[in-house]
Design an enzyme around this catalytic site. Structure first.
Site, PDB file in Angstrom:
ATOM      1  CG  HIS A 157      -2.158   0.749   1.179  1.00  0.00           C
ATOM      2  ND1 HIS A 157      -1.758   2.387   1.079  1.00  0.00           N
ATOM      3  CD2 HIS A 157      -3.167   0.665   1.385  1.00  0.00           C
ATOM      4  CE1 HIS A 157      -3.184   2.920   1.318  1.00  0.00           C
ATOM      5  NE2 HIS A 157      -4.027   1.960   1.561  1.00  0.00           N
ATOM      6  CD  GLU A 254      -3.435   1.112  -1.998  1.00  0.00           C
ATOM      7  OE1 GLU A 254      -4.093   0.160  -1.825  1.00  0.00           O
ATOM      8  OE2 GLU A 254      -3.951   2.413  -1.707  1.00  0.00           O
TER       9      GLU A 254
HETATM   10  O1  LIG Z   1      -6.896   4.072   6.629  1.00  0.00           O
HETATM   11  P1  LIG Z   1      -6.318   2.585   6.144  1.00  0.00           P
HETATM   12  O2  LIG Z   1      -6.978   1.350   7.011  1.00  0.00           O
HETATM   13  O3  LIG Z   1      -4.945   2.447   6.155  1.00  0.00           O
HETATM   14  O4  LIG Z   1      -6.960   2.388   4.644  1.00  0.00           O
HETATM   15  C1  LIG Z   1      -6.638   3.278   3.561  1.00  0.00           C
HETATM   16  C2  LIG Z   1      -7.348   2.999   2.261  1.00  0.00           C
HETATM   17  O5  LIG Z   1      -6.779   1.643   1.668  1.00  0.00           O
HETATM   18  C3  LIG Z   1      -6.957   1.422   0.508  1.00  0.00           C
HETATM   19  O6  LIG Z   1      -6.116   2.380  -0.627  1.00  0.00           O
HETATM   20  C4  LIG Z   1      -8.385   1.404   0.197  1.00  0.00           C
HETATM   21  O7  LIG Z   1      -8.831   1.441  -1.326  1.00  0.00           O
HETATM   22  C5  LIG Z   1      -9.020   2.553   0.590  1.00  0.00           C
HETATM   23  O8  LIG Z   1     -10.636   2.346   0.450  1.00  0.00           O
HETATM   24  C6  LIG Z   1      -8.607   2.772   2.118  1.00  0.00           C
HETATM   25  O9  LIG Z   1      -9.463   3.843   2.840  1.00  0.00           O
END
Ligand SMILES: O=P(O)(O)OC[C@H]1O[C@H](O)[C@H](O)[C@@H](O)[C@@H]1O
Length: 281
Positions: A157, A254
């Site tokens: 990510h 990602e």
């Molecule tokens: O806030 P987190 O749990 O780290 O997730 C952060 C983000 O991750 C990914 O990119 C998803 O596509 C998003 O929908 C999500 O909000």
């Protein structure tokens, strides 16, 4: 063993145990024990990853920035905590191997009482970080040492640092199948992605490398075919651990497995990588 000038040293980031890998040429990497999360990659004297100044740093809450490893679940697409557990737990330092023009660091996570309550499977995860001048290669290996198959979704990510989101452009997803998670609509990737608000889209991964350009700086972003998807995300603000306007300095690109889970048969191993190369000239 000759050191070739690359070093690996223990360091603390806001009290959390980390390792700092530094090449003789100057590029460096900071990796946290929590989640084997890369927190910083400095290349050509410039920080290439975003790390929120408002991030948690308590040793178990997800760290906002760097390269979180989301595994064995992407987002809330399953019964586990959001993005699985790999980013919340401590990994074990493995080998550090300096070589002529690069250095490699390996980190490991195995099933434990802590993970088995959440996910009743035996696994061995290895993150292989390969740092060389103007390049960072991250390979996630998932081995199934048990006697029954299991399946996972997940992501590297990566939070890429940009000076100004308004001027950042991402090329390379033209025509790729696209799922807009915010509007719940399917479409096709635009020839260039420019953000002016919250953005959360899942793409069928492209064959070629993507190009992220931010003013005079840029990176190519590539991933291997084991990851079926690329996710492009920016929350557009409003997250408690991302203080005001900080979202303007990040863009997540990602390498991900989102829409279909990948099965790893008993005794088998899966490998998925993502790589960043600094654009020069
Ligand atoms: O806030 P987190 O749990 O780290 O997730 C952060 C983000 O991750 C990914 O990119 C998803 O596509 C998003 O929908 C999500 O909000």
């Amino acid at each position: 063993m000759p050191s070739h000038g690359a070093l690996c040293r223990a360091e603390l980031w806001r009290g959390l145990p980390c390792w700092r890998v530094t090449l003789a040429q100057g590029d460096s990497l900071l990796v946290a024990e929590q989640g084997a999360q890369v927190l910083s990659w400095v290349s050509d004297g410039r920080e290439r990853l975003f790390l929120s100044p408002g991030s948690a740093a308590d040793g178990h809450t997800a760290i906002r920035g760097g390269v979180p490893i989301c595994w064995p679940q992407f987002n809330q697409r399953g019964p586990l905590p959001k993005h699985g557990f790999a980013r919340n737990v401590s990994w074990r330092m493995g080998a550090f191997e300096p070589a002529e023009d690069h250095a490699e660091l390996r980190l490991h996570l195995e099933a434990s009482a802590q993970t088995l309550v959440l996910w009743p499977h035996h696994f061995e995860l290895t993150l292989v970080l390969r740092l060389q001048a103007r390049r960072l290669h991250l390979a996630l290996e998932a081995h199934n040492p048990g006697d029954t198959a299991w399946a996972f979704t997940g992501a590297l990510h990566s939070y890429l640092r940009v000076d100004d989101l308004g001027q950042a452009r991402l090329w390379g997803l033209t025509g790729q199948a696209e799922w807009d998670s915010l509007r719940d609509v399917a479409g096709r990737g635009a020839s260039v992605i420019a953000l002016d608000g919250p953005f959360d889209r899942i793409y069928a991964a492209a064959d070629q490398a993507l190009r992220l350009v931010d003013g005079t700086h840029g990176l190519t972003v590539s991933q291997c075919a084991s990851w079926a998807n690329t996710v492009v995300w920016n929350p557009g603000g409003g997250l408690p651990d991302l203080p005001e306007a900080q979202h303007r300095h990040m863009l997540c690109v990602e390498a991900a497995q989102v829409l279909a889970a990948t099965t790893v048969e008993a005794g088998e191993r899966w490998v998925g990588w993502q790589q960043f190369d600094v654009l020069t000239g």
